[in-house]
Scaffold this motif. Structure first.
Motif, short mmCIF file in Angstrom:
data_model
loop_
_atom_site.label_atom_id
_atom_site.label_comp_id
_atom_site.label_asym_id
_atom_site.label_seq_id
_atom_site.Cartn_x
_atom_site.Cartn_y
_atom_site.Cartn_z
N GLN A 30 43.26 45.21 7.86
CA GLN A 30 43.69 46.21 6.88
C GLN A 30 42.50 46.76 6.11
O GLN A 30 41.59 46.02 5.73
CB GLN A 30 44.72 45.60 5.92
N TRP A 32 42.23 47.66 3.15
CA TRP A 32 42.11 47.16 1.78
C TRP A 32 41.73 45.69 1.71
O TRP A 32 41.59 45.15 0.62
CB TRP A 32 43.41 47.41 1.02
N TYR A 83 46.30 38.45 -2.55
CA TYR A 83 46.75 39.75 -2.05
C TYR A 83 48.26 39.90 -2.23
O TYR A 83 49.02 38.94 -2.11
CB TYR A 83 46.41 39.91 -0.56
N GLN A 84 48.66 41.13 -2.50
CA GLN A 84 50.07 41.49 -2.60
C GLN A 84 50.54 42.06 -1.25
O GLN A 84 49.95 43.01 -0.74
CB GLN A 84 50.28 42.54 -3.70
N LEU A 85 51.59 41.45 -0.68
CA LEU A 85 52.09 41.86 0.62
C LEU A 85 53.57 42.20 0.53
O LEU A 85 54.33 41.57 -0.21
CB LEU A 85 51.92 40.73 1.66
N GLU A 117 54.70 45.69 8.06
CA GLU A 117 54.29 46.21 6.75
C GLU A 117 55.40 47.12 6.24
O GLU A 117 55.62 48.23 6.74
CB GLU A 117 52.98 46.97 6.89
N SER A 165 41.33 50.87 -0.97
CA SER A 165 41.42 49.54 -1.57
C SER A 165 42.82 49.19 -2.04
O SER A 165 43.07 48.06 -2.43
CB SER A 165 40.43 49.43 -2.74
N ASN A 166 43.77 50.14 -1.98
CA ASN A 166 45.14 49.89 -2.40
C ASN A 166 46.08 50.68 -1.50
O ASN A 166 45.65 51.27 -0.51
CB ASN A 166 45.33 50.28 -3.87
N SER A 167 47.35 50.69 -1.83
CA SER A 167 48.34 51.49 -1.08
C SER A 167 49.14 52.31 -2.06
O SER A 167 49.45 51.84 -3.16
CB SER A 167 49.27 50.57 -0.27
N ARG A 181 46.46 45.90 -4.08
CA ARG A 181 46.49 44.93 -2.99
C ARG A 181 45.81 43.62 -3.37
O ARG A 181 46.34 42.55 -3.16
CB ARG A 181 45.85 45.54 -1.74
N ARG A 182 44.62 43.70 -3.91
CA ARG A 182 43.92 42.49 -4.36
C ARG A 182 44.20 42.36 -5.85
O ARG A 182 43.80 43.22 -6.64
CB ARG A 182 42.43 42.60 -4.08
#
Length: 469
Positions: A30, A32, A83-85, A117, A165-167, A181-182
Motif C-alpha cells: 500500500q 501509505w 495502522y487503521q484498516l 479493502e 500517506s492517507n485515504s 492510515r498511520r
C-alpha cells in the motif's frame, strides 16, 4: 439532528490470526505503508470493531493493528507503526472490487470468505458517513460532529485514488473524509488546527464537519491517555485545482505564476495570523534555538552518511545552522507559533472562483506527534513553499529556475502585504529552514525517486555556497 446511536459490539476470537498471513503480503504494497524496506513479521491488535457482522453478502471490520518489523534481516522484532484498516468481508468479490482484494481466508472465524479493502465499496463508505451524521458510538469508536453543520444522507461516495500517506472518500462533491492510515494516540493537528481556525472564522481552511476517534483503553494493556484521531470530514471544494497541478499547467503553457504566488503568500500570512490569535505563541531564545540547530545538524549528518552525493556540500550546509546558532548566542530571539508544518503547492487548493484554501495540517507524518504540535517560526512554512516553487520549476524540461525565482519573490511580497513583515528580512533563519528541508528532500528522493535527486541537489548547491534565499 438524528439521535445518536450507541452500539456495543464483539469481535470473534482469532480474527487477527486468521488475517495475519494475508496482511503481511498486502500491507507493504500500500502506498501509505511507511515501513517499506523491512519485512512485516507479525501484528499485534490494538483494537477491533465489528461495524457490520459478516453475512453471505457483506461484513465490515475496523482494525487498529501494530506491525512488528526487524530493522535488520534476522534481527529482533521491533514494535512498528499502528495502522487503521477497513476490512470488508464477502463470499466472493464482484468484478468492480477486484482491485481491492486482500485475499481468501483459509482458517479462523472468516475461513472460506474473501477479505478486501472496504473503502473501495459503496456500502461501507456510506456506513461511515451515516455514523458521523448520527454521532454513533460503536464499540470503542466515537463518531463526532459539529452540530451547526448539516450532513445530508444519501450522498454517493467515491474513493480518491491520488492519496499517498492517507485515504480519502468524497461524498457527492459535498464532503471529503480523510482517513488517517498511520495513527497515534493524542491530539492530531489535522483536526486541532482547522477547528481552531474555524473558531477564529478563518475562511482559508475548510472547517471540520465531523471526525472519528477511538477512545483510550480500546486495547489490552495500559491504556493511552488520549484518544486516537482516525479521520476528519470537511467540506469538499468542488472543481478545485491544487497548486502543484496549476503550477505545472502554467509552466507547460509558458505562463507566469507570479500573481498566484503572491495570492498564496497573502493566504499563508492570513492563516498564520489566525493561528497566532487562536493558540499560544512563545519566544525562542538561545537555548531553544540551540536544540533546533542540533536537530538540524544531526539530520544533515545522517543524510550525508546515507547519500554520498550530499557529502561534498556538508560543510557549507552546516554553516547555515551554525550561523543561526551564532545569531541566537548574540541575543536574538524569535516568535514561534503553531504553523502548517508541511506546506507546499500540493497542500493548496484554488476554487473555480479563484479563492485559495490550505489543507492537510497533519504535518510531516514521519515526525513524532509532539514535535508536529510544537510552536515554530512561521518561516518554516515559508521555506517549504519556496522549496515547492523550485520543485515545480525543475520538474519540467528544460528546467526554468528563473520562474521559481520570480515566484519566490512574489510569494514573500504577498506574505509581507498581509503579515506586515517580509520573511526575507530574516535571511539566516530562512536559510537554515530551507537547508533543513532540502536535506530531507535529498534523502527522500535518493530512497524513493532517484531520478528526482538532481532537484534538491540544485538547491543544496545554492544553499551551501550562499546565504541568500
Amino acid at each position: 439532528m438524528s439521535e445518536a446511536v450507541t452500539r456495543t459490539v464483539t469481535t470473534p476470537p482469532g480474527l487477527l490470526a486468521s488475517l495475519d498471513p494475508l496482511l503481511r503480503e498486502w500491507l507493504p504494497r500500500q502506498r501509505w505503508f511507511a515501513g517499506k524496506g523491512h519485512p512485516v513479521t507479525g501484528f499485534s491488535l490494538v483494537a477491533a470493531t465489528e461495524l457490520l457482522p459478516p453475512t453471505a453478502k457483506l461484513g465490515l471490520y475496523h482494525l487498529l493493528v501494530r506491525t512488528r518489523q526487524p530493522l535488520q534481516p534476522g534481527g529482533p522484532e521491533q514494535p512498528g507503526d499502528c495502522y487503521q484498516l477497513f476490512i470488508g468481508v464477502r463470499e466472493a468479490l464482484p468484478p468492480r472490487l477486484a482491485p481491492a482484494l486482500i485475499g481468501h481466508v483459509t482458517r479462523g472465524p472468516l475461513a472460506g470468505l474473501t477479505v478486501y479493502e472496504a473503502l473501495h465499496d459503496t456500502r461501507p463508505a456510506e456506513l461511515l458517513l451515516e455514523a458521523l451524521r448520527t454521532q454513533a458510538r460503536i464499540g470503542g469508536l466515537r463518531f463526532e460532529r459539529d452540530p451547526r453543520q448539516e450532513i445530508r444522507s444519501g450522498l454517493v461516495p467515491r474513493l480518491m485514488t491520488v492519496e499517498q500517506s492517507n485515504s480519502s472518500v468524497v461524498y457527492g462533491d459535498t464532503f471529503i473524509l480523510k482517513l488517517l492510515r498511520r495513527v497515534l494516540p493524542g491530539t492530531n493537528p489535522d483536526l486541532e488546527l482547522p477547528l481552531a481556525l474555524a473558531r477564529e472564522g478563518c475562511p482559508r481552511v475548510p472547517p471540520p464537519t465531523a471526525w472519528l476517534v477511538a477512545e483510550p483503553g480500546v486495547a489490552p494493556g495500559p491504556p493511552p491517555t488520549e484518544p486516537y484521531v482516525l479521520g476528519v470530514l470537511q467540506p469538499f471544494v468542488q472543481g478545485a485545482t491544487d497548486g502543484w497541478e496549476l503550477a505545472l499547467r502554467e509552466l507547460a503553457k509558458g505562463e507566469d505564476f507570479v500573481a498566484e504566488a503572491r495570492d498564496l503568500g497573502r493566504v499563508t500570512a492570513e492563516v498564520h495570523t489566525a493561528l497566532a490569535r487562536a493558540l499560544p505563541t512563545v519566544t525562542l531564545g538561545h537555548a531553544q534555538l540551540r536544540t533546533m540547530v542540533v536537530g538540524m545538524t544531526e539530520r544533515l549528518e545522517a543524510a550525508a552518511h546515507a547519500v554520498p552525493a550530499l557529502r561534498p556540500y556538508a560543510d557549507g550546509l552546516r554553516s547555515a545552522f551554525t550561523a543561526l546558532d551564532d545569531l541566537a548566542a548574540e541575543g536574538r530571539v524569535w516568535t514561534a507559533q503553531r504553523v502548517h508544518g508541511d506546506l507546499h503547492l500540493g497542500q493548496c487548493l484554488r476554487s473555480p472562483a479563484g479563492e485559495w484554501s490550505l489543507i492537510d495540517f497533519e504535518g510531516e507524518p514521519a515526525r513524532p506527534l509532539a514535535e508536529r504540535r510544537m510552536p515554530q517560526p512561521v518561516v518554516r512554512d515559508v521555506a517549504g513553499m519556496l522549496r515547492s516553487f523550485d520543485y515545480a520549476a525543475r520538474s519540467v524540461a528544460p528546467a526554468q529556475p528563473d520562474w521559481a525565482v520570480r515566484c519566490r519573490a512574489a510569494y514573500c511580497s504577498g506574505y509581507a502585504e498581509t503579515a506586515g513583515r517580509d520573511p526575507r528580512t530574516d535571511p539566516v533563519l530562512m536559510r537554515a529552514y530551507e537547508t533543513d528541508k532540502a536535506v530531507y528532500e535529498v534523502v527522500y528522493e535518493a530512497r524513493h525517486r532517484p531520478q528526482w535527486l538532481p532537484v534538491p541537489l540544485a538547491a543544496v548547491h545554492r544553499l551551501a555556497t550562499t546565504d541568500l534565499i
